[in-house]
Design an enzyme around this catalytic site. Structure first.
Site, short mmCIF file in Angstrom:
data_model
loop_
_atom_site.label_atom_id
_atom_site.label_comp_id
_atom_site.label_asym_id
_atom_site.label_seq_id
_atom_site.Cartn_x
_atom_site.Cartn_y
_atom_site.Cartn_z
N ARG A 196 20.21 7.16 2.21
CA ARG A 196 20.03 6.18 1.27
C ARG A 196 20.09 4.66 1.79
O ARG A 196 19.26 3.86 1.50
CB ARG A 196 20.67 6.40 -0.19
CG ARG A 196 20.18 5.45 -1.06
CD ARG A 196 20.86 5.55 -2.56
NE ARG A 196 22.07 6.32 -2.69
CZ ARG A 196 23.13 6.34 -2.36
NH1 ARG A 196 23.44 4.98 -2.07
NH2 ARG A 196 24.19 7.17 -2.57
N TYR A 236 -1.52 -7.43 -12.93
CA TYR A 236 -1.82 -5.56 -13.16
C TYR A 236 -1.12 -5.09 -14.19
O TYR A 236 0.03 -5.49 -14.33
CB TYR A 236 -1.42 -4.94 -11.77
CG TYR A 236 -1.95 -3.61 -11.81
CD1 TYR A 236 -2.90 -3.07 -12.48
CD2 TYR A 236 -0.83 -2.68 -11.40
CE1 TYR A 236 -3.45 -1.82 -12.56
CE2 TYR A 236 -1.09 -1.36 -11.64
CZ TYR A 236 -2.19 -0.90 -12.25
OH TYR A 236 -2.62 0.45 -12.09
N ASP A 274 2.22 -10.37 -4.97
CA ASP A 274 2.09 -8.97 -5.04
C ASP A 274 0.80 -9.25 -4.06
O ASP A 274 -0.39 -9.45 -4.57
CB ASP A 274 1.78 -8.40 -6.25
CG ASP A 274 1.51 -6.86 -6.04
OD1 ASP A 274 0.97 -6.45 -4.80
OD2 ASP A 274 1.72 -6.13 -6.96
N LYS A 286 -1.80 1.53 -0.73
CA LYS A 286 -2.88 1.09 -0.94
C LYS A 286 -3.68 0.79 0.68
O LYS A 286 -3.51 1.89 1.65
CB LYS A 286 -3.26 0.04 -1.77
CG LYS A 286 -2.69 0.42 -3.29
CD LYS A 286 -3.52 1.07 -4.00
CE LYS A 286 -2.57 1.68 -4.97
NZ LYS A 286 -1.74 1.00 -6.13
#
Ligand SMILES: Cc1ncc(COP(=O)(O)O)c(C=O)c1O
Length: 395
Positions: free
Chosen positions: A57, A110, A183, A208
């Protein structure tokens, strides 16, 4: 291939292939980074984790290789990989804001990011927020309060494809002691590198364009500042929204072709934007590469290309379902949320990705049910035009 032995940094496409993945000549000379699934790492001495690795982690060799590549591509000193784009957005905000701070976010942010800001940061953690049309710098300046700590924008906004003058906004933010977060999902670092324009933090939904094949949910945060990196690494480890070794490998694999994919997304998008612009059933086309785009000149200056996203509006022929009829009539272009994959994807923002926005917000921004968002893939452009053409005829 060792970047540190070179006096000249790699070009983008070379970095995308080689950074983070130098062959390991001490083992087998592998040219691809291995997938280290081990959740924990053995050590010989209590106080000496082998090679700095203790628990996956916190740090994992495959994720580290990916983070090296991501940093090289964004021109950043540091990159951290997360389990989704929203994990990345959330970590960037959690790492930099605290209760009582004020955030200035763009008004067409967004709607999923708005959900994190309103529903988590504001409602639960006492961060104030103002939404502002950031294409107007004076509106940002007016929104600044003594508690303003961060300005948040999107490189290219979703779905209206607006762009802000990042350098001017970074100067404004820094003058008021604020950070600028960007972003950069829609442009990818191939076309836009906000850190080089003065931004402090860049995030990606690497689900994306970065991964490019619609097969890995992932996110990334990049920065140059040691303190910000320290806070991000703290949140990455403490909250634990990390990217798995397998997905880290998948993302690295996708990144190797980012440069060639982006070139093709763009050339296909330009051809399709021109086709739509001249079609009688289309009222308006928003594409950064068209002279009619309101920030076309800025985009030419600020970016090295125009990207692969097109938003367009059908003419109102009295059929309120015209856009639905159109997208449902397509044969090859998939009616689906998401973007940035090799395959073209189409959707109606008001009814799909932006369904969480209030009708008032949609009205104010000019998002309506005749508006369609197309993520142009890298197929043969004539096949895409044929498909769009026949569906426009039928609706
Ligand atoms: C601009 C932008 N940022 C962040 C996200 C969230 O990314 P993810 O779905 O990987 O969590 C999305 C998703 O569509 C997006 O379009």
């Amino acid at each position: 291939m060792n970047q540190t032995n070179r006096n000249k940094p790699f070009g983008f496409a070379t970095a995308a292939i080689h950074c983070g993945e130098e062959p390991n000549y001490n083992t087998c000379g592998n040219v691809v980074a291995p997938i280290h699934l081990s959740t924990t790492f053995a050590r010989k001495q209590v106080d000496k984790p082998t090679g700095g690795y203790d628990y996956s982690r916190t740090i994992n060799p495959t994720r580290k290789a990916l983070e090296t590549k991501l940093a090289a591509l964004e021109g950043a000193r540091y990159a951290l990989a997360f389990g989704s784009g929203f994990a990345a957005v959330s970590m960037a905000l959690f790492a930099t804001l605290k209760a009582g701070d004020h955030l200035i976010a763009l008004n067409d942010v967004y709607c999923g990011t708005k959900r994190v800001i309103d529903g988590v940061l504001q409602r639960r953690f006492g961060v104030d927020v103002s939404y502002v049309d950031q294409t107007r710098l004076e509106a940002v300046e007016e929104a600044v309060t003594p508690r303003s700590r961060m300005v948040w924008i999107e490189g290219l906004s979703n779905p209206l494809l607006n762009m802000v003058d990042i350098k001017a906004l970074a100067d404004l933010a820094h003058r008021h002691g604020m950070l600028l977060g960007v972003d950069n999902t829609f442009m990818s670092p191939y076309f836009l590198r906000p850190l080089e324009l003065g931004a402090d933090i860049v995030v990606h939904s690497s689900t994306k364009y970065m991964s490019g094949h619609s097969d890995v949910i992932s996110g990334a945060v990049m920065c140059n500042d040691d303190e910000i990196r320290k806070e991000l690494a703290f949140c990455q480890n403490a909250i634990g929204a990390v990217l798995s070794p397998w997905d880290s490998y998948m993302l690295m694999r996708g990144l190797k072709t980012l440069a060639v994919r982006m070139e093709r997304h763009q050339s296909n998008a330009m051809t399709i934007a021109r086709f739509l612009e001249n079609h009688p059933r289309i009222k308006r086309v928003i594409y950064p590469g068209l002279e009619s785009h309101p920030q076309h000149e800025l985009i030419k200056r600020q970016c090295s290309g125009f990207g692969g996203m097109i938003t367009f509006e059908l003419t109102d022929n009295g059929n309120k379902r015209a856009a639905c009829d159109f997208v449902e009539s397509l044969n090859h272009i998939a009616l689906a949320e998401s973007l940035g994959g090799v395959e073209s994807l189409i959707e109606i923002p008001s009814l799909m990705t932006n369904i969480g926005s209030s009708p008032e917000d949609c009205d104010t921004l000019g998002i309506n049910d005749l508006m369609v968002r197309l993520s142009v893939g890298i197929e043969d452009v004539n096949d895409l035009i044929d498909d769009l053409s026949q569906a426009l005829e039928r609706c």
